[in-house]
Design an enzyme around this catalytic site. Sequence first.
Site, PDB file in Angstrom:
ATOM      1  N   VAL A 291      14.096  20.137 145.719  1.00  0.00           N
ATOM      2  CA  VAL A 291      15.335  20.670 144.867  1.00  0.00           C
ATOM      3  C   VAL A 291      16.430  19.680 145.440  1.00  0.00           C
ATOM      4  O   VAL A 291      17.250  19.409 144.731  1.00  0.00           O
ATOM      5  CB  VAL A 291      15.614  22.168 145.069  1.00  0.00           C
ATOM      6  CG1 VAL A 291      16.779  22.678 144.434  1.00  0.00           C
ATOM      7  CG2 VAL A 291      14.411  22.830 144.521  1.00  0.00           C
ATOM      8  N   ALA A 292      16.734  19.689 146.586  1.00  0.00           N
ATOM      9  CA  ALA A 292      17.911  19.052 147.157  1.00  0.00           C
ATOM     10  C   ALA A 292      18.024  17.531 146.707  1.00  0.00           C
ATOM     11  O   ALA A 292      18.863  17.193 146.523  1.00  0.00           O
ATOM     12  CB  ALA A 292      17.911  18.967 148.661  1.00  0.00           C
ATOM     13  N   ILE A 294      16.540  16.172 144.019  1.00  0.00           N
ATOM     14  CA  ILE A 294      16.566  15.711 142.781  1.00  0.00           C
ATOM     15  C   ILE A 294      17.948  15.794 142.126  1.00  0.00           C
ATOM     16  O   ILE A 294      18.619  16.740 142.247  1.00  0.00           O
ATOM     17  CB  ILE A 294      15.509  16.782 142.100  1.00  0.00           C
ATOM     18  CG1 ILE A 294      13.985  16.547 142.553  1.00  0.00           C
ATOM     19  CG2 ILE A 294      15.638  16.407 140.458  1.00  0.00           C
ATOM     20  CD1 ILE A 294      13.309  17.607 142.119  1.00  0.00           C
ATOM     21  N   GLU A 296      19.643  16.471 139.418  1.00  0.00           N
ATOM     22  CA  GLU A 296      19.277  16.898 138.183  1.00  0.00           C
ATOM     23  C   GLU A 296      20.266  16.418 137.006  1.00  0.00           C
ATOM     24  O   GLU A 296      19.863  16.281 135.851  1.00  0.00           O
ATOM     25  CB  GLU A 296      19.209  18.679 138.022  1.00  0.00           C
ATOM     26  CG  GLU A 296      18.128  18.977 138.774  1.00  0.00           C
ATOM     27  CD  GLU A 296      18.242  19.413 140.374  1.00  0.00           C
ATOM     28  OE1 GLU A 296      19.324  18.711 140.824  1.00  0.00           O
ATOM     29  OE2 GLU A 296      17.605  20.156 140.870  1.00  0.00           O
ATOM     30  N   ASP A 338      37.774 -15.132 115.090  1.00  0.00           N
ATOM     31  CA  ASP A 338      38.118 -15.903 113.919  1.00  0.00           C
ATOM     32  C   ASP A 338      39.575 -15.736 113.965  1.00  0.00           C
ATOM     33  O   ASP A 338      40.348 -14.961 114.560  1.00  0.00           O
ATOM     34  CB  ASP A 338      37.535 -14.921 112.504  1.00  0.00           C
ATOM     35  CG  ASP A 338      36.045 -15.123 112.268  1.00  0.00           C
ATOM     36  OD1 ASP A 338      35.725 -16.420 112.602  1.00  0.00           O
ATOM     37  OD2 ASP A 338      35.534 -14.370 111.670  1.00  0.00           O
ATOM     38  N   ASN A 706      23.731  21.871 143.452  1.00  0.00           N
ATOM     39  CA  ASN A 706      23.442  20.783 142.666  1.00  0.00           C
ATOM     40  C   ASN A 706      23.729  20.963 140.818  1.00  0.00           C
ATOM     41  O   ASN A 706      24.058  20.277 140.399  1.00  0.00           O
ATOM     42  CB  ASN A 706      21.996  20.690 142.326  1.00  0.00           C
ATOM     43  CG  ASN A 706      21.425  19.649 143.330  1.00  0.00           C
ATOM     44  OD1 ASN A 706      22.453  19.014 144.323  1.00  0.00           O
ATOM     45  ND2 ASN A 706      20.185  19.247 143.629  1.00  0.00           N
ATOM     46  N   ASP A 710      27.899  20.702 141.351  1.00  0.00           N
ATOM     47  CA  ASP A 710      28.114  19.151 141.232  1.00  0.00           C
ATOM     48  C   ASP A 710      28.225  18.785 139.845  1.00  0.00           C
ATOM     49  O   ASP A 710      29.044  17.825 139.736  1.00  0.00           O
ATOM     50  CB  ASP A 710      26.731  18.841 141.983  1.00  0.00           C
ATOM     51  CG  ASP A 710      26.657  18.759 143.163  1.00  0.00           C
ATOM     52  OD1 ASP A 710      27.552  19.277 143.868  1.00  0.00           O
ATOM     53  OD2 ASP A 710      25.719  18.097 143.798  1.00  0.00           O
TER      54      ASP A 710
END
Length: 883
Positions: A291-292, A294, A296, A338, A706, A710
């Site tokens: 979990v830590a 990844i 997410e 142009d 997370n 985060d």
Amino acid sequence: MKYYLADLEQVFEQVQSSPHGLSQADADSRLQRDGKNKLAEGKKVSVLKRFVQQLGDPMTVILIVAAIISGITASYAHESYADVFIIMIVVMINAVLGVYQESKAEKAIEALQEMSAATSKVLRDGNVVTMKSEDLVAGDVILLEAGDAVPADCRMIESASVKIEEAALTGESVPVNKIIQTLTLKKEKEVPLGDRKNMAYMGSTVVYGRGKAVVVATGMDTEMGKIADALANAKDNVTPLQIKLNQLSKILSNLVVGICIFIFAFSLIKSGDFSGEVILNTFMVAVSLAVAAIPEGLATVVTIVLSIGVTNMSKRNAVIRKLTAVETLGCAQVICSDKTGTLTQNKMTVVEHYSEDEPLLAAAMALCSDAELGKDGEVTGEPTEAALVNYAASLKLDKNELKKSRPRIGEAPFDSMRKMMSTVHSYTDGSFIQYTKGAPDEVIKKCTHILKNGQVVPLTDAFHEEIRSQNKAMAGKALRVLCAAFRKYDSMPDSFEPSDLENNLTLIGLTGMIDPIRPEVVDAIKECKAAGIRPVMITGDHRDTAVAIATQLGIVTDESQAITGAQLDDISDDELKNSIGSYSVYARVQPEHKVRIVNAWKTNGMITAMTGDGVNDAPSIKSADIGVGMGITGTDVTKNVADMVLADDNFATIVSAVEEGRRIYDNIRKAIQFLLASNLSEVLSIFVATLLGFVILKPVHLLWINLITDCFPALALGMEKGERDLMQRSPRNSRDGIFAGGLGTDVAYQGILVTMVTLAAYFIGHFLEAGVWEITNSADGMTMAFLTMSMAEIFHSFNMRSQRNSIFTMKSHNGYLIGAMLVSLLLTTAVIYIPALAFAFQFEEISLLEYSVALLLAFSVIPIVEIVKAFQRQFTKNTVLKG
Ligand code: ATP
């Protein structure tokens, strides 16, 4: 009905229309009846399917497995199912957010595509209106000209040398000359599509000429609709950065699995106890690591920042058609633009002339122009042409009157290769006259005579020289110079091919028109230069005109920095590659030169943007790293291949898009750095704790950090305003990966830093509770570690506002970030102090002292990172000085 075999009257009868087109009301009811003129799109992915796709993400699968196993553990040990619930809720929130963001990003892209949707010029209620091609109905009369995509299947009703390229339908890339006569069936029973010369089909493009046609079939009833039953909806709208991030995610996932297996085995062997309970506990530790590690939020944050970014750009008139352009824009090193309309205003006014017979000059220019004089005196048409009709009007020569005495019976339309156009007119006495107007250096080549003292006399070298010097004098004043000539015929010319018409001409004189520069471009050019980007002018206009305007704009300081198309023809690609850096103005070029110019810059490793409007500009727009189409004057062909379309045709808009591109990339990097550092700190904390034999944080704590604390700051970083030096640094190297510029090392030390403060919080927490320093499980320690880690990451997000600059010197504020901090602080405090939540999360109520110490530890990441940044700045300065 086979419209190509039917006479025009029959065709109009069949589609219930007339050469004047439809009324708006009639068209509206037909649209109701027949539906929009578009091809059926591939099926959209349903919300449910998207949701399932989100759940199928490998990282999410790991989480779901973790939830199931903790469920089993809980039922074994008769514990609460809080963990299972929290993990599942978090997984669901994540999936719902993912689906929401994905569809929002898709909508943003759709809206952009809508903005750059194809339009057609249609006769409605007798007036020419420009409208979305998807609103066309059978019976509409449309105007076609070079560069237009044919919007529906039509029968031609007027053709001034219309040539249409039908490769998409027939595979034949040679354009077909279109006629209006009815075809007849001979022996064969059917006329193949490619031979139906009086038809124009959806999906083909007009490459030359001008004409009118009546729509006979729209949408899925068109020939295109028959072959393309449903268009695949696959758009490659994933940017290189997104691809790289997906790869990174994969690597991280594999790494996670590896680390988890290691920790699992390590802990089991270390404890030497293989009972069910120990195995499950150890498993949960491994899961918390997974979990830590990844990140997410990574993919979601990038998608959101990109989609908000492109929406912002469209508000600033830069409509992104391919998402990849956002990243490439930030690396742009050369912008080839142009002149007319992009660097200048394209508001032409004739201010000078050279001719001994000014009324003739003006009449010739006005008659050989497609601009028209309305009843109210308003002139409509392309600015160069309109200027000439206005010029004639200023001499009391009304174009409508002129047309009555000399109606146009044929023409060789303008194209930028010949740089001229010709029209043939009939006199009442049965004779004919042709007027030709165009670039003086080109027209003069076709002239054999000149009008002098009312007489047609041979064009001697002396006259040649005189015309040239007059041209040069006007061009040197930044005027666009056109030359007019005529040719008389006793009977109607046999052919209106340019090669047949444009010779043996008699020169009448020159007009010089002013086209003021766009004032905002001067600053945009300065900005470009400061940002290490080379602005380059490419124009079909005369060298002297080009140099004069480029000098006003600050593109060049000296005429040696200009080169002409003819000079380009004399040098090889290799020579061009070596000398390209010396030129900033390319004058009298033809569209094919543009491809050579782009390629020469590109072989020098420069990321090049190129603008284009005309039908022949598509190849160079395609070759450029960033193809830029013109929203107002651009043809469908160029808009379709462009990566970005300028709604206002303005050079300054390109520069602001570059700025936005740089900002977006910067912000994505900031968000990535923030998320990776946060994840690293989580992994390290778990790793160290496991090796030392205590539980610092549970899987649900990490998930909470997370996903809740985060994601908000990461998003807020995505909204960060551009840094002060955004347009003062050189363009980013397009080959640089995500970790370039020391990002990897920064992530590493910052991850370690947050780990250290978290560990410190844990031990202090235990000490304050138990009064001894020891390595053991501690509820207060865990609670403080949670608070410190959550808040340290939040404070760290402030550090991320700039990779190297001190955040205390930044002028702008980021309200989102402050909001994210307050929300996170509130939520984190809530889970610690609201009893039900604290129970679910297994937190202990900590004292005010503990709370303050935890916050202080968390805050320390700001001063520490500031000190490191100061060293880093010093170091870069020293290396620059030494280098
Ligand atoms: P840019 O490429 O910057 O838009 P441009 O508009 O001058 O420059 P073209 O449209 O290719 O480039 O025109 C090339 C030349 O052809 C012009 O310099 C002018 O001399 C001539 N020209 C342009 N428009 C017309 C016109 N409508 N009729 C006759 N000659 C024209």
